[in-house]
Design an enzyme around this catalytic site. Structure first.
Site, PDB file in Angstrom:
ATOM      1  CB  SER A  97      -0.874   0.601   1.293  1.00  0.00           C
ATOM      2  OG  SER A  97      -1.665   1.475   1.369  1.00  0.00           O
ATOM      3  CE1 TYR A 120      -3.799  -1.974   5.047  1.00  0.00           C
ATOM      4  CE2 TYR A 120      -3.077   0.045   4.867  1.00  0.00           C
ATOM      5  CZ  TYR A 120      -3.740  -1.348   4.329  1.00  0.00           C
ATOM      6  OH  TYR A 120      -3.562  -1.229   2.117  1.00  0.00           O
ATOM      7  CE  LYS A 159     -12.238  -0.195  -0.028  1.00  0.00           C
ATOM      8  NZ  LYS A 159     -11.168  -0.124  -1.063  1.00  0.00           N
TER       9      LYS A 159
END
Length: 285
Positions: A97, A120, A159
């Site tokens: 990411s 994350y 999401k």
């Protein structure tokens, strides 16, 4: 050929799975009891039932604080899959990411320092570092990490708060004829990349040289740009709201993929513009 796709009930995973014949697929996602469990997925690799792995499953919430859960999902499970693939010399493509770059202003190059600002991003950084070391330790390994920038498209409905601004703004415009943007949103820019381009690159990555690559357009656009495009198409009004306190200091101001490495790898530039991508999303509503 049989490919394993993890995160197959998710946004990118389900779109990737659609590009393969059903008889060439093994699907894994703990959210769907009709798919393989994480343990069964690792076992299938060890049994020689898989010829390539696309590991797209993860806890992707940037607000997650459960250290045990996020570590198990994003580091330990990823490590088990990678180890099984190394044992069988199977290509392993996984989702990293652009969150690893933190609040640093782009353009972001793969060799730039990683500066994660949430749990994350920390897990993605940690796994990227382990992959980089594995590539050095095992030159014959076939491992490709893809640092996705701000992916958007159809199938984002599940999401929730992690959906793209494009998805959120379209929903707001359709429901209330208003789009809410944070104060100062013209100063916050993202590299928005359409799911179709992401899937093409992800599928092709199984043949890339082992490394970690950015996946973005290289063209940052502001949140206000996005809101104005959607407002114009759906006849909505853009309304400014206060910037949330809990996001201050943790919100990326400018993401931009530097695409030199992926271009040198022989992959053509990402082609879908923001305007074209939003039109695609609207057509598929």
């Amino acid at each position: 050929m049989t490919v394993l796709v993890t995160g197959a009930a998710g946004f990118i995973g389900s779109c990737l799975a659609d590009t393969f014949p059903a008889d060439q697929l093994l699907l894994c996602d703990p959210r769907d009891d009709k798919m393989l469990s994480p343990d069964a997925a690792v076992g299938a690799i060890g049994d020689g039932a898989v010829t390539a792995v696309y590991h797209l499953g993860a806890i992707s919430s940037t607000t997650v604080t459960d250290l045990v859960k996020v570590t198990q999902e994003n580091i330990l499970f990823s490590s088990r899959l990678l180890s099984a693939c190394l044992e069988k010399n199977i290509p392993f493509v996984y989702a990293s990411s652009a969150a690893v770059y933190g609040t640093a202003v782009g353009p972001h190059r793969e060799w730039h320092a990683m500066k994660p600002v949430n749990y994350y991003a920390i897990t993605k950084t940690a796994f990227d570092m382990m992959v980089q070391q594995k590539i050095k330790d095992i030159p014959a390994a076939r491992i490709v990490g893809l640092r996705y920038f701000n992916v958007y498209g159809h199938r984002e409905h599940h999401k929730g708060d992690m959906a793209s601004p494009i998805h959120k703004f379209i929903h707001q415009a359709a429901k209330n004829k208003q789009i809410h943007v944070f104060a100062g949103s013209q100063g916050y820019q993202r590299d928005f990349v359409h799911i179709d381009d992401v899937i093409k690159m992800t599928k092709a990555a199984v043949d890339f040289e082992s490394d970690i690559y950015n996946v973005g357009t290289g063209i940052p656009r502001s949140f206000l740009d996005v809101a104005n495009i959607i407002a114009d198409k759906l006849g909505a009004q853009v309304v400014e709201i206060p910037f949330p306190e809990h996001l201050k200091g943790k919100y990326q101001r400018h993401t931009q993929s530097d695409n030199e490495k992926i271009t040198l790898a022989g992959y053509p530039p990402i082609r879908i513009s923001l305007e074209e991508g939003i039109e695609k999303v609207l057509d598929l509503r």
